[in-house]
Design a protein around this motif. Structure first.
Motif, PDB file in Angstrom:
ATOM      1  N   THR A   1     -25.625 -11.113 -13.022  1.00 44.73           N
ATOM      2  CA  THR A   1     -26.408 -11.927 -13.860  1.00 44.73           C
ATOM      3  C   THR A   1     -27.151 -10.894 -14.903  1.00 44.73           C
ATOM      4  O   THR A   1     -27.193 -11.307 -15.972  1.00 44.73           O
ATOM      5  N   PHE A   2     -27.513  -9.666 -14.579  1.00 44.05           N
ATOM      6  CA  PHE A   2     -28.474  -8.702 -15.370  1.00 44.05           C
ATOM      7  C   PHE A   2     -27.132  -8.492 -16.392  1.00 44.05           C
ATOM      8  O   PHE A   2     -27.430  -8.291 -17.573  1.00 44.05           O
ATOM      9  N   PHE A   3     -26.079  -8.122 -16.005  1.00 37.92           N
ATOM     10  CA  PHE A   3     -25.057  -7.485 -17.020  1.00 37.92           C
ATOM     11  C   PHE A   3     -24.415  -8.501 -17.742  1.00 37.92           C
ATOM     12  O   PHE A   3     -24.128  -8.245 -18.905  1.00 37.92           O
ATOM     13  N   ARG A   4     -24.118  -9.763 -17.103  1.00 36.91           N
ATOM     14  CA  ARG A   4     -23.792 -10.640 -18.090  1.00 36.91           C
ATOM     15  C   ARG A   4     -24.749 -11.123 -19.103  1.00 36.91           C
ATOM     16  O   ARG A   4     -24.214 -11.351 -20.544  1.00 36.91           O
ATOM     17  N   ASN A   5     -26.114 -11.210 -19.050  1.00 35.67           N
ATOM     18  CA  ASN A   5     -27.174 -11.544 -20.090  1.00 35.67           C
ATOM     19  C   ASN A   5     -27.238 -10.142 -20.959  1.00 35.67           C
ATOM     20  O   ASN A   5     -27.542 -10.456 -22.207  1.00 35.67           O
ATOM     21  N   LEU A   6     -26.967  -8.844 -20.451  1.00 38.00           N
ATOM     22  CA  LEU A   6     -26.868  -7.717 -21.342  1.00 38.00           C
ATOM     23  C   LEU A   6     -25.730  -7.547 -22.373  1.00 38.00           C
ATOM     24  O   LEU A   6     -25.863  -7.593 -23.446  1.00 38.00           O
ATOM     25  N   PHE A   7     -24.499  -7.961 -21.728  1.00 37.20           N
ATOM     26  CA  PHE A   7     -23.434  -7.852 -22.544  1.00 37.20           C
ATOM     27  C   PHE A   7     -23.004  -9.067 -23.198  1.00 37.20           C
ATOM     28  O   PHE A   7     -22.274  -8.985 -24.272  1.00 37.20           O
TER      29      PHE A   7
ATOM     30  N   PRO B   1     -21.766   0.712 -12.411  1.00 36.31           N
ATOM     31  CA  PRO B   1     -22.450  -0.392 -11.649  1.00 36.31           C
ATOM     32  C   PRO B   1     -22.472  -1.760 -12.356  1.00 36.31           C
ATOM     33  O   PRO B   1     -22.604  -2.755 -11.603  1.00 36.31           O
ATOM     34  N   ASP B   2     -21.762  -1.871 -13.624  1.00 35.81           N
ATOM     35  CA  ASP B   2     -21.535  -3.229 -14.063  1.00 35.81           C
ATOM     36  C   ASP B   2     -20.260  -3.749 -13.572  1.00 35.81           C
ATOM     37  O   ASP B   2     -19.774  -5.016 -13.924  1.00 35.81           O
ATOM     38  N   GLY B   3     -19.269  -2.892 -12.907  1.00 33.84           N
ATOM     39  CA  GLY B   3     -18.064  -3.309 -12.403  1.00 33.84           C
ATOM     40  C   GLY B   3     -16.736  -3.369 -13.340  1.00 33.84           C
ATOM     41  O   GLY B   3     -15.666  -3.484 -13.070  1.00 33.84           O
TER      42      GLY B   3
END
Length: 262
Positions: free
Chosen positions: A138-144, A187-189
């Motif tokens: 959720t963090f990286f989806r919202n960031l990118f 860490p974002d995969g």
């Protein structure tokens, strides 16, 4: 007498953020593998998708399968051609279905095989994506991709479907598909660890045939070779909705290899 400054081959590089950040490095490794100089055609860009127009902040780019690279390629004379397709998967977070993603990739494969290109494709980094926790996803989806509303489970389901579809496509269309191990990624995969980029791309590029031709300047002028003589710019992009065009090739490497960027 053969002019060694003339292009000996053609490299086609298709990808998104990872390839954008390592474009010179990948070009260097591929030319080390297959010979240089060569014509370079690249369709890259942060957030780039294969099958849909993508917008990152104020800059927009067409889908790779629909960009001007293919028109230029069709008008060029025949030359030994080597193609790398990587960073497949952004289409998923733009909410395309797996079938749409695979159709876009296969359109690229079809165009490349018409040129008798030797093709290497990297599959989606299944293991590194699957290990994302709900919170980290959720963090990286919202960031990118702040516009994306797909849940972690739905995203991973689509990633699995595209991953399996590429395996099937590689068998049908007879190209080399490379699986990506989780240890390469941060860490974002999805983004390759900065300090592992050279090893990561060296592992991929070794799948191309080795020409056995090593330019005489390779070792003592490696740093010079990796610089742009003229940095390429996009043939077409939008900035705040305004279309901007640039004739190609727009860039040149220090060994005089022309670079077109789409």
């Amino acid at each position: 007498m053969v002019d060694n400054r003339l292009p000996q081959n053609r490299l086609i590089l298709l990808g998104a953020s990872n390839l954008t950040l390592s474009l010179r490095l990948v070009t260097h490794l591929m030319q080390q593998r297959i010979g240089a100089p060569g014509e370079i055609l690249a369709a890259v860009g942060h957030g780039r998708a294969y099958g849909v127009f993508s917008q990152v902040v104020w800059r927009g780019l067409p889908g790779i399968a629909e960009c001007g690279l293919w028109r230029q390629l069709g008008a060029m004379e025949s030359r030994p051609t080597y193609a790398l397709l990587t960073d497949i998967g952004n289409d998923i977070v733009y909410e395309l279905t797996p079938e749409q993603v695979l159709r876009a990739v296969e359109r690229c494969i079809d165009q490349l095989q018409r040129q008798s290109a030797q093709i290497v494709v990297t599959n989606l980094p299944m293991a590194s994506v699957e290990r994302l926790s709900e919170r980290r996803y959720t963090f990286f989806r919202n960031l990118f991709y702040p516009f994306c509303k797909l849940s972690r489970d739905e995203t991973i389901s689509r990633v699995r479907a595209v991953h399996a579809g590429l395996v099937d496509m590689a068998v049908r269309r007879q190209f080399l598909l490379v699986e990506q191990e989780a240890h390469w990624f941060g860490p974002d995969g999805i983004h390759v660890n900065y300090w592992q980029r050279e090893a990561f791309y060296r592992d991929i590029v070794r799948r191309f045939p080795d020409s056995g031709v090593k330019p005489e300047y390779w070792d003592d002028k490696r740093k010079f070779f990796l610089t742009w003589q003229r940095r390429p710019v996009f043939a077409f992009k939008t900035v705040l909705g305004r279309a901007i065009y640039c004739p190609q090739p727009s860039g040149q490497l220090a060994d005089e290899s022309p670079v077109s960027k789409y």
